[in-house]
Design a protein around this motif. Structure first.
Motif, PDB file in Angstrom:
ATOM      1  N   SER A  74       3.215  16.294  -4.333  1.00  0.00           N
ATOM      2  CA  SER A  74       4.264  15.281  -4.209  1.00  0.00           C
ATOM      3  C   SER A  74       4.841  14.924  -5.573  1.00  0.00           C
ATOM      4  O   SER A  74       4.099  14.763  -6.545  1.00  0.00           O
ATOM      5  CB  SER A  74       3.696  14.030  -3.558  1.00  0.00           C
ATOM      6  OG  SER A  74       4.645  12.995  -3.607  1.00  0.00           O
ATOM      7  N   SER A  75       6.159  14.777  -5.650  1.00  0.00           N
ATOM      8  CA  SER A  75       6.783  14.338  -6.897  1.00  0.00           C
ATOM      9  C   SER A  75       7.254  12.894  -6.786  1.00  0.00           C
ATOM     10  O   SER A  75       7.859  12.370  -7.694  1.00  0.00           O
ATOM     11  CB  SER A  75       7.962  15.255  -7.236  1.00  0.00           C
ATOM     12  OG  SER A  75       8.897  15.234  -6.183  1.00  0.00           O
ATOM     13  N   SER A  76       6.953  12.275  -5.638  1.00  0.00           N
ATOM     14  CA  SER A  76       7.450  10.915  -5.425  1.00  0.00           C
ATOM     15  C   SER A  76       6.353  10.003  -4.899  1.00  0.00           C
ATOM     16  O   SER A  76       5.252  10.457  -4.549  1.00  0.00           O
ATOM     17  CB  SER A  76       8.607  10.943  -4.421  1.00  0.00           C
ATOM     18  OG  SER A  76       8.153  11.434  -3.180  1.00  0.00           O
ATOM     19  N   PHE A  77       6.659   8.719  -4.866  1.00  0.00           N
ATOM     20  CA  PHE A  77       5.774   7.701  -4.294  1.00  0.00           C
ATOM     21  C   PHE A  77       6.432   7.167  -3.020  1.00  0.00           C
ATOM     22  O   PHE A  77       7.649   6.990  -2.989  1.00  0.00           O
ATOM     23  CB  PHE A  77       5.620   6.532  -5.268  1.00  0.00           C
ATOM     24  CG  PHE A  77       4.933   6.892  -6.564  1.00  0.00           C
ATOM     25  CD1 PHE A  77       3.586   6.614  -6.752  1.00  0.00           C
ATOM     26  CD2 PHE A  77       5.648   7.485  -7.597  1.00  0.00           C
ATOM     27  CE1 PHE A  77       2.961   6.933  -7.947  1.00  0.00           C
ATOM     28  CE2 PHE A  77       5.027   7.810  -8.797  1.00  0.00           C
ATOM     29  CZ  PHE A  77       3.679   7.531  -8.971  1.00  0.00           C
ATOM     30  N   ILE A  78       5.609   6.936  -1.997  1.00  0.00           N
ATOM     31  CA  ILE A  78       6.121   6.233  -0.811  1.00  0.00           C
ATOM     32  C   ILE A  78       5.309   4.951  -0.667  1.00  0.00           C
ATOM     33  O   ILE A  78       4.115   4.988  -0.353  1.00  0.00           O
ATOM     34  CB  ILE A  78       6.013   7.071   0.475  1.00  0.00           C
ATOM     35  CG1 ILE A  78       6.644   8.466   0.278  1.00  0.00           C
ATOM     36  CG2 ILE A  78       6.691   6.344   1.629  1.00  0.00           C
ATOM     37  CD1 ILE A  78       6.611   9.345   1.530  1.00  0.00           C
ATOM     38  N   GLU A  79       5.964   3.823  -0.921  1.00  0.00           N
ATOM     39  CA  GLU A  79       5.280   2.530  -0.914  1.00  0.00           C
ATOM     40  C   GLU A  79       5.771   1.682   0.257  1.00  0.00           C
ATOM     41  O   GLU A  79       6.977   1.639   0.544  1.00  0.00           O
ATOM     42  CB  GLU A  79       5.597   1.779  -2.219  1.00  0.00           C
ATOM     43  CG  GLU A  79       4.849   0.463  -2.328  1.00  0.00           C
ATOM     44  CD  GLU A  79       5.420  -0.494  -3.373  1.00  0.00           C
ATOM     45  OE1 GLU A  79       6.581  -0.290  -3.813  1.00  0.00           O
ATOM     46  OE2 GLU A  79       4.711  -1.434  -3.742  1.00  0.00           O
ATOM     47  N   GLY A  99       8.162  -1.221  10.269  1.00  0.00           N
ATOM     48  CA  GLY A  99       8.087  -1.505   8.850  1.00  0.00           C
ATOM     49  C   GLY A  99       9.097  -0.746   8.022  1.00  0.00           C
ATOM     50  O   GLY A  99       9.970  -0.055   8.554  1.00  0.00           O
ATOM     51  N   LEU A 100       8.956  -0.878   6.724  1.00  0.00           N
ATOM     52  CA  LEU A 100       9.951  -0.401   5.773  1.00  0.00           C
ATOM     53  C   LEU A 100       9.231   0.169   4.556  1.00  0.00           C
ATOM     54  O   LEU A 100       8.245  -0.405   4.091  1.00  0.00           O
ATOM     55  CB  LEU A 100      10.814  -1.603   5.362  1.00  0.00           C
ATOM     56  CG  LEU A 100      11.885  -1.422   4.299  1.00  0.00           C
ATOM     57  CD1 LEU A 100      13.043  -0.582   4.850  1.00  0.00           C
ATOM     58  CD2 LEU A 100      12.421  -2.792   3.847  1.00  0.00           C
ATOM     59  N   VAL A 101       9.701   1.306   4.061  1.00  0.00           N
ATOM     60  CA  VAL A 101       9.103   1.894   2.848  1.00  0.00           C
ATOM     61  C   VAL A 101      10.209   2.172   1.828  1.00  0.00           C
ATOM     62  O   VAL A 101      11.385   2.269   2.165  1.00  0.00           O
ATOM     63  CB  VAL A 101       8.354   3.222   3.142  1.00  0.00           C
ATOM     64  CG1 VAL A 101       7.267   3.014   4.174  1.00  0.00           C
ATOM     65  CG2 VAL A 101       9.325   4.335   3.591  1.00  0.00           C
ATOM     66  N   GLU A 150       0.859  -1.199   0.000  1.00  0.00           N
ATOM     67  CA  GLU A 150       0.000   0.000   0.000  1.00  0.00           C
ATOM     68  C   GLU A 150       0.898   1.252   0.000  1.00  0.00           C
ATOM     69  O   GLU A 150       2.100   1.166   0.230  1.00  0.00           O
ATOM     70  CB  GLU A 150      -0.926  -0.017   1.217  1.00  0.00           C
ATOM     71  CG  GLU A 150      -2.016  -1.107   1.081  1.00  0.00           C
ATOM     72  CD  GLU A 150      -3.073  -1.040   2.177  1.00  0.00           C
ATOM     73  OE1 GLU A 150      -4.271  -1.021   1.845  1.00  0.00           O
ATOM     74  OE2 GLU A 150      -2.692  -1.021   3.368  1.00  0.00           O
ATOM     75  N   TYR A 151       0.252   2.396  -0.263  1.00  0.00           N
ATOM     76  CA  TYR A 151       1.022   3.636  -0.434  1.00  0.00           C
ATOM     77  C   TYR A 151       0.722   4.669   0.651  1.00  0.00           C
ATOM     78  O   TYR A 151      -0.443   4.941   0.952  1.00  0.00           O
ATOM     79  CB  TYR A 151       0.703   4.266  -1.797  1.00  0.00           C
ATOM     80  CG  TYR A 151       1.448   3.570  -2.915  1.00  0.00           C
ATOM     81  CD1 TYR A 151       0.983   2.374  -3.432  1.00  0.00           C
ATOM     82  CD2 TYR A 151       2.642   4.081  -3.402  1.00  0.00           C
ATOM     83  CE1 TYR A 151       1.693   1.702  -4.426  1.00  0.00           C
ATOM     84  CE2 TYR A 151       3.348   3.429  -4.393  1.00  0.00           C
ATOM     85  CZ  TYR A 151       2.875   2.246  -4.898  1.00  0.00           C
ATOM     86  OH  TYR A 151       3.582   1.590  -5.874  1.00  0.00           O
TER      87      TYR A 151
END
Lengths: 191, 191
Positions: A90-95, A53-55, A35-36
């Motif tokens: 936002s210019s990025s994704f955090i997954e 956890g870890l992203v 999930e994001y």
């Protein structure tokens, strides 16, 4: 929210009443792996303090190629700080690469705290210095090191992370194709 | 020292008496093109505010290869901030690419100012944010862009710098060999 208070107190002695003012509107959340927390184009107004956890934080170019900027795990603050400062989406994704538990901290809480008590300016400066150093190291490894040296550096900086990260994401972080990472790992006897 | 005071006042309204306390021991200096503000291994305790001229900040690896991290010019603050925070010697070189005039600002002046008046914490945070953004952009261009795209970005970000920088230093900044930059420039009709 005790973990977050304790983490802050590692940086500076935040009195209870300051903490209570700061902690308003902070929410605890959970997301599943894959999930994001954030996607490109989302409006940005929060930091995320990762409890568990870890992203991976990554960018996608116009051809759809993904580039991993950084991995972050429990105990770290993530968030689109540059875009919050600049008032941009936002210019990025955090997954999430694992199930993640985190606190959602409104940026405005920090801005209000800056104006309320200089203690928070010290905390902000300390945190920014920490991630400034991280970024400096990333620039240097991208400039100076080849893929093999970057892999060795990653192993020595984050020995506990290597087994938590899928190899194709690690390849993207190192700036190489998954096949090249496989060759590299065979060469150093890791597969 | 009026330029420096004016530059600070662009960031925050620094009262005259605060300025006078801060300005103690700040020195004005001049260096010629090809002289050094700092070398790898030097002990670090100062920032440099550039009044005039252009410098390159670069690293040298064990084989003697040079890697240009960044160019900075008049109006910018440079200095081994990460090493000052960490109490380490300089890991980079700062070389003048033109005759340079600058103010030498002891890091301790800033640390003392932080403890004296929170105004300085705001200034420190603002400046750090500025260079944090610069570093973020550098990470992204190194990760996402190929040499041609990096060159185009450099042209559009620093149109006034291209003609002030020798081509072989620009190649090093872009992460390519001078021959590759020449090919690239021929392709885009710039030579």
């Amino acid at each position: 929210m005790e973990e977050l208070y304790q983490a802050l107190k590692q940086i500076a002695p935040v009195p209870q009443e300051e903490w209570e003012l700061f902690a308003q509107d902070i929410q605890f959340k959970k997301l599943k792996s894959q999930e994001y927390l954030l996607r490109e184009g989302d409006s940005v107004n929060c930091f995320y303090y990762l409890v568990k956890g870890l992203v991976r934080i990554y960018y996608v170019d116009q051809e759809g190629n993904e580039f991993v900027k950084v991995f972050q795990r429990e105990g770290e603050v993530v968030g689109p700080y540059v875009q919050m400062i600049q008032g941009l989406p936002s210019s990025s994704f955090i997954e999430c690469l694992e199930d993640v538990e985190f606190y959602l901290i409104p940026y405005k809480n920090l801005l209000e705290a800056y104006n309320r008590n200089p203690l928070w300016l010290k905390i902000g400066l300390k945190l920014l210095e920490k991630y400034f150093i991280q970024k400096e190291e990333r620039v240097l490894e991208l400039l100076k090191l080849d893929a093999g040296q970057r892999y060795q550096k990653f192993l020595s900086d984050y020995p506990d992370l290597v087994n938590r990260i899928p190899k194709y994401h690690l390849a993207s972080y190192l700036g190489i194709k998954p096949e090249s990472l496989s060759r590299l790992l065979r060469k150093v006897g890791k597969t």
